[in-house]
Design an enzyme around this catalytic site. Structure first.
Site, PDB file in Angstrom:
ATOM      1  N   HIS A 109       0.877  -1.181   0.000  1.00 57.54           N
ATOM      2  CA  HIS A 109       0.000   0.000   0.000  1.00 57.54           C
ATOM      3  C   HIS A 109       0.914   1.231   0.000  1.00 57.54           C
ATOM      4  CE1 HIS A 109      -2.748   2.937   1.982  1.00 57.54           C
ATOM      5  NE2 HIS A 109      -3.744   2.149   1.594  1.00 57.54           N
ATOM      6  N   ASP A 187       2.881  -4.636   8.015  1.00 57.45           N
ATOM      7  CA  ASP A 187       1.687  -3.805   7.878  1.00 57.45           C
ATOM      8  C   ASP A 187       0.483  -4.727   8.047  1.00 57.45           C
ATOM      9  OD1 ASP A 187      -0.593  -2.615   6.907  1.00 57.45           O
ATOM     10  OD2 ASP A 187       0.335  -1.768   5.116  1.00 57.45           O
ATOM     11  N   GLN A 190      -4.878  -5.083   7.137  1.00 53.69           N
ATOM     12  CA  GLN A 190      -5.982  -5.945   6.706  1.00 53.69           C
ATOM     13  C   GLN A 190      -6.050  -7.243   7.514  1.00 53.69           C
ATOM     14  OE1 GLN A 190      -8.207  -5.062   4.378  1.00 53.69           O
ATOM     15  NE2 GLN A 190      -7.194  -3.160   3.797  1.00 53.69           N
ATOM     16  N   LYS A 213     -10.381  -0.765  10.305  1.00 53.81           N
ATOM     17  CA  LYS A 213     -10.492  -1.927   9.403  1.00 53.81           C
ATOM     18  C   LYS A 213     -10.764  -3.189  10.205  1.00 53.81           C
ATOM     19  CE  LYS A 213      -7.345   0.174   6.119  1.00 53.81           C
ATOM     20  NZ  LYS A 213      -8.177   0.603   5.013  1.00 53.81           N
ATOM     21  N   CYS A 351      -4.731   2.474  -3.721  1.00 54.08           N
ATOM     22  CA  CYS A 351      -3.486   2.947  -3.073  1.00 54.08           C
ATOM     23  C   CYS A 351      -2.361   1.937  -3.259  1.00 54.08           C
ATOM     24  CB  CYS A 351      -3.699   3.225  -1.587  1.00 54.08           C
ATOM     25  SG  CYS A 351      -4.956   4.441  -1.257  1.00 54.08           S
TER      26      CYS A 351
END
Ligand SMILES: Cc1ncc(COP(=O)(O)O)c(C=O)c1O
Length: 394
Positions: A109, A187, A190, A213, A351
């Site tokens: 991202h 990261d 998600q 999220k 993104c």
């Protein structure tokens, strides 16, 4: 069935398939924030009256909850931020900036690309990108070559690609990276909406978390920092609530987590995020993963029956996001028509422009699911896509 827990679905008939952008919030999350504002609104870690102490207690309870939720080893390892973007920027600017090389994946991202550019890194010049194959799988061999060529690198990799749903095997990636002396950040934007994360098992050094999220409020998230780094990392912002002692000659900082949480925090957001974690514990990951995999597989099978559909990966090692295009059709047009038919999804580059460029496309149509999406949602989506295709193709 779980949709009943989410006021959005009572108030709207929209078929909501944009969970990769943000998830819906259960009533308990919304209520807890209203309760804070209406019944004990006060600042945390400062004043010493009843409501202020309650606010501090509720806020700190979430730190402990999140620590247990991801199986961190100490609550000092949990630092609240406003989301993954802030978490990644914090570590990039306060710790990783001194590393000669940063290694990322092809599926990142922009939040895990642009901060490195801001440090003046470009491809081959302080920044390396691990290849992926034609199914978008992470190329472990190339990764090892990069680790070998760049001793003691900083590795920053997304756990689940928001654009294509690809799950990276963070346990294997971290193991290999550590064997070459590298430090690993993940990261996890998600991750928590879809699968159980055990931080000690993954063994990553930093893990970025997004509240919104994960069925929580917007503007809240966290960064997990492995205990051994807590002392050496400098805060990238300082001010109120971060200090032990200040005079005009200097300041001494508190220990983690407080030295990292400058200024008034998103108190209502953190409290609401705690309720989101409790809600997941109530539903249980076992159910979340089971429900989601079934619907995701059905989605894939039904999409595959549509004429001229183009996928960029199969659904092995994938969850949450399914991205595709139709030959000869502009993805934006599908987005506009589906919106008119009450289906919410995202079209565009998500993104993640570099991987779109690598695939030679401007963007995709992305269906992103959560455990509350059901077969009926998929049927309605497919119906809407068929109608849109007739309108656009004639
Ligand atoms: C993979 C990934 N990383 C980072 C982000 C940014 O997260 P946040 O909105 O919490 O800053 C997103 C949001 O779309 C994402 O999907």
């Amino acid at each position: 069935m779980f949709k009943n827990d989410f006021p959005y679905f009572q108030n709207s008939k929209t078929i909501y398939l944009d969970n990769g952008a943000t998830t819906q919030k259960p009533k308990s999350v919304i209520d807890s924030q209203v309760e804070y504002y209406e019944q004990y609104c006060s600042n945390t870690h400062r004043s010493n009256f009843g409501h202020a102490n309650k606010a501090t207690q509720e806020f700190e309870k979430v730190r402990t909850l999140l620590k247990e939720f991801i199986n961190a080893s100490a609550k000092e390892e949990i630092i609240f931020t406003k989301g993954v973007t802030e978490s990644l920027n914090f570590i990039a600017s306060s710790f990783a900036k001194d590393f000669k090389t940063v290694i990322i994946s092809s599926l990142e991202h922009h939040s895990n690309i642009v901060p490195w550019h801001m440090q003046g890194r470009t491809l081959g010049n302080g920044l390396e990108v691990v290849n992926c194959n034609e199914n978008l799988d992470f190329d472990m061999t190339h990764f090892e070559e990069l680790l070998k060529a760049n001793a003691n690198a900083f590795v920053s990799i997304t756990h689940i690609s928001n654009a294509f749903g690809k799950i990276h095997d963070m346990e294997a990636i971290t193991k290999l990276a550590h064997s070459y002396g590298a430090v690993v950040m993940c990261d996890g934007a998600q991750s928590l909406a879809h699968l159980k994360v055990d931080i000690q098992k993954l063994d990553v050094d930093f893990f970025a978390i997004s509240g919104h999220k994960t069925f929580g409020p917007t503007g809240v998230g966290a960064i997990y920092i492995k205990e051994k780094y807590l002392k050496d990392i400098k805060p990238y912002q300082t001010g109120g609530a971060t200090i032990h002692e200040v005079d005009f000659n200097g300041s001494t900082l508190l220990d983690s987590p407080y030295k990292f949480e400058a200024g008034t925090q998103n108190i209502a957001g953190v409290i609401g995020f705690g309720k989101a974690l409790e809600y997941i514990n109530h539903v249980r990951y076992e159910n979340i993963e089971n429900l989601e995999h079934k619907v995701f597989k059905y989605l894939d099978e039904e999409l595959a029956k549509l004429p001229d559909i183009v996928f960029y990966n199969d659904i092995s090692n994938t969850i949450g996001s399914r991205s595709f295009n139709f030959k000869g059709i502009v993805h934006d047009d599908i987005g506009i028509l589906l919106d008119k038919m009450g289906v919410a999804l995202r079209v565009g580059h998500h993104c993640a422009q570099p991987i779109m460029k690598k695939l030679g496309i401007k963007g995709t149509i992305r269906v992103s699911t959560a455990f509350y999406n059901d077969y009926v949602d998929v049927d309605k989506l497919i119906e809407a896509l068929k109608r849109a295709l007739i309108m656009l193709k004639g």
